[in-house]
Design an enzyme around this catalytic site. Sequence first.
Site, PDB file in Angstrom:
ATOM      1  N   SER A  80     -13.559  11.507  -5.295  1.00  0.00           N
ATOM      2  CA  SER A  80     -13.631  10.980  -6.331  1.00  0.00           C
ATOM      3  C   SER A  80     -15.042  10.456  -6.739  1.00  0.00           C
ATOM      4  O   SER A  80     -16.127  10.546  -5.576  1.00  0.00           O
ATOM      5  CB  SER A  80     -12.904   9.579  -6.435  1.00  0.00           C
ATOM      6  OG  SER A  80     -13.484   8.639  -7.538  1.00  0.00           O
TER       7      SER A  80
ATOM      8  N   TYR B  34     -11.410   1.239  -2.582  1.00  0.00           N
ATOM      9  CA  TYR B  34     -10.963   2.565  -2.872  1.00  0.00           C
ATOM     10  C   TYR B  34     -12.104   3.393  -2.780  1.00  0.00           C
ATOM     11  O   TYR B  34     -12.193   4.566  -2.058  1.00  0.00           O
ATOM     12  CB  TYR B  34     -10.176   2.629  -4.326  1.00  0.00           C
ATOM     13  CG  TYR B  34     -10.088   3.845  -4.990  1.00  0.00           C
ATOM     14  CD1 TYR B  34      -8.873   4.279  -4.793  1.00  0.00           C
ATOM     15  CD2 TYR B  34     -10.996   4.396  -5.760  1.00  0.00           C
ATOM     16  CE1 TYR B  34      -8.422   5.731  -5.361  1.00  0.00           C
ATOM     17  CE2 TYR B  34     -10.639   5.934  -6.356  1.00  0.00           C
ATOM     18  CZ  TYR B  34      -9.415   6.418  -6.133  1.00  0.00           C
ATOM     19  OH  TYR B  34      -8.952   7.387  -6.509  1.00  0.00           O
TER      20      TYR B  34
END
Length: 335
Positions: free
Chosen positions: A228, A241
């Site tokens: 990501s 995250y």
Amino acid sequence: MATRTRAKATTAANRQRAIQRDIDEKDASKSASAKKGAAAKTSAKPKQAGARKQPESPLPEQHQAKPGKEHQLQPRPQFKAPEYKGSEKLKGMAALITGGDSGIGRAVAVLFAREGADVGIVYLDATDDAEETQRHVEEEGGRCVLIQGDVADPDFCEQAVEETVEAFGHLDILVNNAAFQEHADSLEDISEEHMDMTFRTNLYGYFHMARAALPHLKAGGSIINTGSETGLFGSPKLLDYSATKGAIHAFTRSLSANLVQKGIRVNAVAPGPVWTPLNPADKPAKGVAKFGASNPMGRPAQPEEVAPAYVFLAAPSCASYISGAILPVMGGPTG
């Protein structure tokens, strides 16, 4: 065994929803004045760079219970990539995709099948979405098996690999894509259970699946992890995250070096914002409406815009000399 793993998957989904409710309650208790005091990002005018027009921000306000349902999203994510023409890049290969029922995983499954691969789909509890993905894979000419379970459970990961090998006779590609994401305004808002869920799903799950797959992967095989942009640049409200995604990038590079002598390539795709159930099952409805607006393209990507990167990395004809790469698909320079 299958009944037990389905029960564990349901338990994991219920735990995810409990964490989500806790954060939703904290969000509701925040004062409107505090929110108004936050600095606003300047949104870019949405850009279209492909042959097919993609939905733009603002998106409809919506919020879902975890882990989210693709068929309930408005507008529906675009995953069919009608302009993408297959050329047998993955002919005769078998792939296992975690989180393959929806979002990026679904789009990757469809394109893998279009390139000649058979596909195993691991999913948590969205059976209706998984069955829709299976239909689309089969329409592309690929075989598809659905495997329900929780990737945080190492025994399930072994089972998922064994079921895939039993169905197709071999395993050539592992795509680690399953993820848990739940925002928090501050570090103090992240409970031990919240952090544990994020790390066990996003990081431990990747370790478990790779370890289970390795005995079956041969030279020419590959592992592709979903990273990501948050793992590269961080995100102030996705502390846990972002940490897992940064760890996934490091894991990718380290495992690639570990396996290079076996002829097994390991790479990662690092997407920016993508229109999938992950975000409406995280952000408040008003936040969803602005999702992706601050991206250089002024909108989130659609899954079909990200999936070709996975085909490129999986195909020996395209990426035989690429391993340890973190491929950014972010809609432009960011960070």
